[in-house]
Design a protein around this motif. Structure first.
Motif, mmCIF file in Angstrom:
data_model
loop_
_atom_site.group_PDB
_atom_site.id
_atom_site.type_symbol
_atom_site.label_atom_id
_atom_site.label_comp_id
_atom_site.label_asym_id
_atom_site.label_seq_id
_atom_site.Cartn_x
_atom_site.Cartn_y
_atom_site.Cartn_z
ATOM 1 N N LEU A 278 0.838 -1.197 0.000
ATOM 2 C CA LEU A 278 0.000 0.000 0.000
ATOM 3 C C LEU A 278 0.877 1.253 0.000
ATOM 4 O O LEU A 278 1.770 1.372 0.843
ATOM 5 C CB LEU A 278 -0.882 0.002 1.260
ATOM 6 N N THR A 279 0.615 2.152 -0.928
ATOM 7 C CA THR A 279 1.337 3.435 -0.909
ATOM 8 C C THR A 279 0.306 4.576 -0.968
ATOM 9 O O THR A 279 -0.783 4.412 -1.516
ATOM 10 C CB THR A 279 2.333 3.557 -2.090
ATOM 11 N N PRO A 280 0.668 5.727 -0.366
ATOM 12 C CA PRO A 280 -0.317 6.818 -0.219
ATOM 13 C C PRO A 280 -0.393 7.762 -1.426
ATOM 14 O O PRO A 280 -0.044 8.935 -1.315
ATOM 15 C CB PRO A 280 0.185 7.538 1.038
ATOM 16 N N HIS A 281 -0.863 7.269 -2.527
ATOM 17 C CA HIS A 281 -1.047 8.065 -3.755
ATOM 18 C C HIS A 281 0.202 8.918 -4.062
ATOM 19 O O HIS A 281 0.144 10.147 -4.042
ATOM 20 C CB HIS A 281 -2.296 8.957 -3.635
ATOM 21 N N ILE A 282 1.281 8.222 -4.342
ATOM 22 C CA ILE A 282 2.568 8.911 -4.540
ATOM 23 C C ILE A 282 3.087 8.795 -5.979
ATOM 24 O O ILE A 282 4.269 9.006 -6.232
ATOM 25 C CB ILE A 282 3.651 8.362 -3.581
ATOM 26 N N GLY A 283 2.166 8.465 -6.907
ATOM 27 C CA GLY A 283 2.599 8.247 -8.289
ATOM 28 C C GLY A 283 3.513 9.339 -8.840
ATOM 29 O O GLY A 283 4.511 9.048 -9.485
ATOM 30 N N SER A 284 3.178 10.596 -8.583
ATOM 31 C CA SER A 284 3.989 11.694 -9.139
ATOM 32 C C SER A 284 4.769 12.429 -8.055
ATOM 33 O O SER A 284 5.334 13.494 -8.303
ATOM 34 C CB SER A 284 3.074 12.694 -9.854
ATOM 35 N N ALA A 285 4.801 11.835 -6.842
ATOM 36 C CA ALA A 285 5.262 12.604 -5.680
ATOM 37 C C ALA A 285 6.779 12.585 -5.459
ATOM 38 O O ALA A 285 7.271 12.073 -4.456
ATOM 39 C CB ALA A 285 4.530 12.120 -4.432
ATOM 40 N N THR A 286 7.512 13.157 -6.414
ATOM 41 C CA THR A 286 8.931 13.432 -6.163
ATOM 42 C C THR A 286 9.137 14.933 -6.348
ATOM 43 O O THR A 286 8.335 15.597 -7.023
ATOM 44 C CB THR A 286 9.857 12.682 -7.139
ATOM 45 N N VAL A 287 10.202 15.435 -5.764
ATOM 46 C CA VAL A 287 10.469 16.879 -5.859
ATOM 47 C C VAL A 287 10.603 17.280 -7.330
ATOM 48 O O VAL A 287 10.034 18.285 -7.772
ATOM 49 C CB VAL A 287 11.764 17.223 -5.083
ATOM 50 N N GLU A 288 11.321 16.457 -8.087
ATOM 51 C CA GLU A 288 11.572 16.802 -9.496
ATOM 52 C C GLU A 288 10.260 16.896 -10.281
ATOM 53 O O GLU A 288 10.015 17.864 -11.014
ATOM 54 C CB GLU A 288 12.466 15.740 -10.158
ATOM 55 N N THR A 289 9.439 15.871 -10.134
ATOM 56 C CA THR A 289 8.219 15.824 -10.949
ATOM 57 C C THR A 289 7.190 16.836 -10.478
ATOM 58 O O THR A 289 6.543 17.502 -11.292
ATOM 59 C CB THR A 289 7.671 14.379 -10.960
ATOM 60 N N ARG A 290 7.045 16.968 -9.159
ATOM 61 C CA ARG A 290 6.066 17.949 -8.673
ATOM 62 C C ARG A 290 6.481 19.373 -9.067
ATOM 63 O O ARG A 290 5.638 20.233 -9.321
ATOM 64 C CB ARG A 290 5.892 17.819 -7.162
ATOM 65 N N THR A 291 7.806 19.618 -9.141
ATOM 66 C CA THR A 291 8.281 20.948 -9.569
ATOM 67 C C THR A 291 7.925 21.165 -11.045
ATOM 68 O O THR A 291 7.417 22.224 -11.429
ATOM 69 C CB THR A 291 9.808 21.076 -9.358
ATOM 70 N N ALA A 292 8.160 20.130 -11.851
ATOM 71 C CA ALA A 292 7.833 20.234 -13.288
ATOM 72 C C ALA A 292 6.326 20.441 -13.477
ATOM 73 O O ALA A 292 5.895 21.215 -14.345
ATOM 74 C CB ALA A 292 8.303 18.982 -14.012
ATOM 75 N N MET A 293 5.527 19.756 -12.664
ATOM 76 C CA MET A 293 4.067 19.919 -12.757
ATOM 77 C C MET A 293 3.658 21.348 -12.386
ATOM 78 O O MET A 293 2.806 21.958 -13.040
ATOM 79 C CB MET A 293 3.368 18.922 -11.821
ATOM 80 N N ALA A 294 4.289 21.887 -11.330
ATOM 81 C CA ALA A 294 3.972 23.251 -10.900
ATOM 82 C C ALA A 294 4.326 24.240 -12.010
ATOM 83 O O ALA A 294 3.563 25.178 -12.288
ATOM 84 C CB ALA A 294 4.741 23.578 -9.617
ATOM 85 N N ASP A 295 5.461 24.007 -12.665
ATOM 86 C CA ASP A 295 5.876 24.915 -13.745
ATOM 87 C C ASP A 295 4.856 24.909 -14.883
ATOM 88 O O ASP A 295 4.617 25.944 -15.513
ATOM 89 C CB ASP A 295 7.271 24.517 -14.266
ATOM 90 N N ILE A 296 4.237 23.744 -15.131
ATOM 91 C CA ILE A 296 3.226 23.691 -16.200
ATOM 92 C C ILE A 296 1.957 24.434 -15.790
ATOM 93 O O ILE A 296 1.338 25.103 -16.616
ATOM 94 C CB ILE A 296 2.897 22.226 -16.566
ATOM 95 N N VAL A 297 1.590 24.300 -14.519
ATOM 96 C CA VAL A 297 0.416 25.045 -14.026
ATOM 97 C C VAL A 297 0.631 26.541 -14.283
ATOM 98 O O VAL A 297 -0.228 27.237 -14.848
ATOM 99 C CB VAL A 297 0.189 24.782 -12.513
ATOM 100 N N ILE A 298 1.803 27.017 -13.874
ATOM 101 C CA ILE A 298 2.125 28.448 -14.026
ATOM 102 C C ILE A 298 2.148 28.843 -15.503
ATOM 103 O O ILE A 298 1.560 29.860 -15.907
ATOM 104 C CB ILE A 298 3.527 28.752 -13.417
#
Ligand code: NAP
Length: 315
Positions: A278-298
């Motif tokens: 069991l993992t807590p919904h961490i599919g994209s949860a790394t610093v690198e990927t979450r940063t890239a996702m944030a950059d796309i939002v912006i």
């Protein structure tokens, strides 16, 4: 852009908040003072032109309806199943998400879950830490290399899982909304048929009303006592009550789940099972990927308010 009002209903990632704060007039709805401002002054709600949400909380019709001048909903995630896209379409509200940048991360996790489940990595770790190894060797486990991997949803993440599994000499087959004539993988016309013909079933499909509980008892029985289920898609794809029964009755060999029907609530009976990871919904949860996702939002918000084409439009 500093005068453009953007609302975040829930906290996400500090970097994203900082970036939004530096560019727009950001309102954090979980901040008490902001809530009071919103309650006392309808002009603030009327000023909101963009909402930034994560894909777990999304934006329902109620939230969308509160902001009469809302123009764009930007989802910090690829899955938009919690966003009322129909309401957005009706009101002419644009919707963006963050595809591609998280594909590798989610696919890496799927492979990690397969290995953790088949090789019992979490149980092994506990075995060593608890000192049990001193009293005897760990039981034999199951080989991953060479198995048949069935992918439900051969989209970006599904394909990335398949590519990785090929490096483990696995045979790949799939079921998707559409047949992929360009793919060398075998297509099965139903999920039950896919499950009957694979050892490891990986769910990487987008959730829609039609796909809720698509992994039902029949599919679990088709996978069988030696088959395992991996879910990196969405929790609602799986009938969790049925999953618990199938695991307890030995009708299904095991399950590794990153997503659940009612997060963060996980069915208690799963906690006691060694053939479950069991993992807590961490599919994209790394610093690198979450940063890239944030950059796309912006980048999407900036493009929208500059009148340029959206980078990753969903709607
Ligand atoms: P994608 O490229 O759009 O692929 C979606 C897959 O779902 C495709 O295979 C598609 O079928 C299938 N599908 C079936 N019905 C659909 C419908 N009505 N609308 C859209 N697609 C439908 O998406 P992706 O980037 O691979 O992401 C897939 C899903 O993974 C996301 O929606 C999200 O729920 C989940 N996800 C989870 C995590 C996590 O943290 N665990 C992280 C990222 C994503 P076709 O192949 O026939 O088009």
């Amino acid at each position: 852009m500093e005068s453009i009002s953007v609302l975040m209903p829930r906290p996400t990632f500090p970097y994203l908040e900082e970036q939004l704060d530096g560019r727009f007039k950001l309102f954090r709805l979980w901040d008490n003072r902001t809530e009071i401002q919103f309650n006392n002054d309808s002009a603030i709600a009327n000023s909101i032109r963009a909402v930034v949400v994560n894909s777990v909380d999304g934006a329902d019709a109620d939230l969308i309806g509160k902001y009469p001048n809302l123009e764009i909903v930007s989802c910090y995630g690829v899955g938009v199943d919690k966003i009322d896209t129909r309401k957005c379409a009706d009101k002419g509200i644009r919707v963006t998400n963050t595809p591609d940048v998280l594909t590798d991360e989610a696919a890496d996790l799927a492979i990690g879950l397969i290995l953790a489940l088949l090789r019992r990595l979490c149980v092994c770790d506990q075995y060593v830490r608890s000192g049990k190894w001193k009293r005897g060797n760990f039981n034999l486990t199951t080989k991953f290399s060479g198995k048949t991997v069935g992918i439900l949803g051969l989209g970006r993440i599904g394909k990335a899982v398949a590519k990785r599994a090929e490096a483990f000499d696995c045979t790949i087959c799939y079921h998707s909304r559409t047949v992929k004539p360009e793919s060398k993988y075998r297509y099965h016309p139903s999920v039950v048929e896919l499950a009957s013909n694979c050892d490891i079933l990986v769910v990487a499909r987008s959730l829609t009303k039609e796909t809720e509980h698509i992994i039902n008892g029949e599919v679990m029985n088709a996978l069988g006592p030696k088959g395992v289920l991996i879910n990196v898609g969405r929790g609602k794809h799986v009938d969790e009550a049925e999953l618990v029964c199938a695991l307890l009755e030995g009708r299904l060999g095991g399950a590794a789940l990153d997503v659940f029907q009612d997060e963060p609530n996980v069915p208690q009976p799963l906690f006691g099972l060694q053939n479950v990871v069991l993992t807590p919904h961490i599919g994209s949860a790394t610093v690198e990927t979450r940063t890239a996702m944030a950059d796309i939002v912006i980048a999407n918000l900036e493009a929208y308010f500059l009148g340029k084409p959206l980078l990753t439009p969903f709607l």
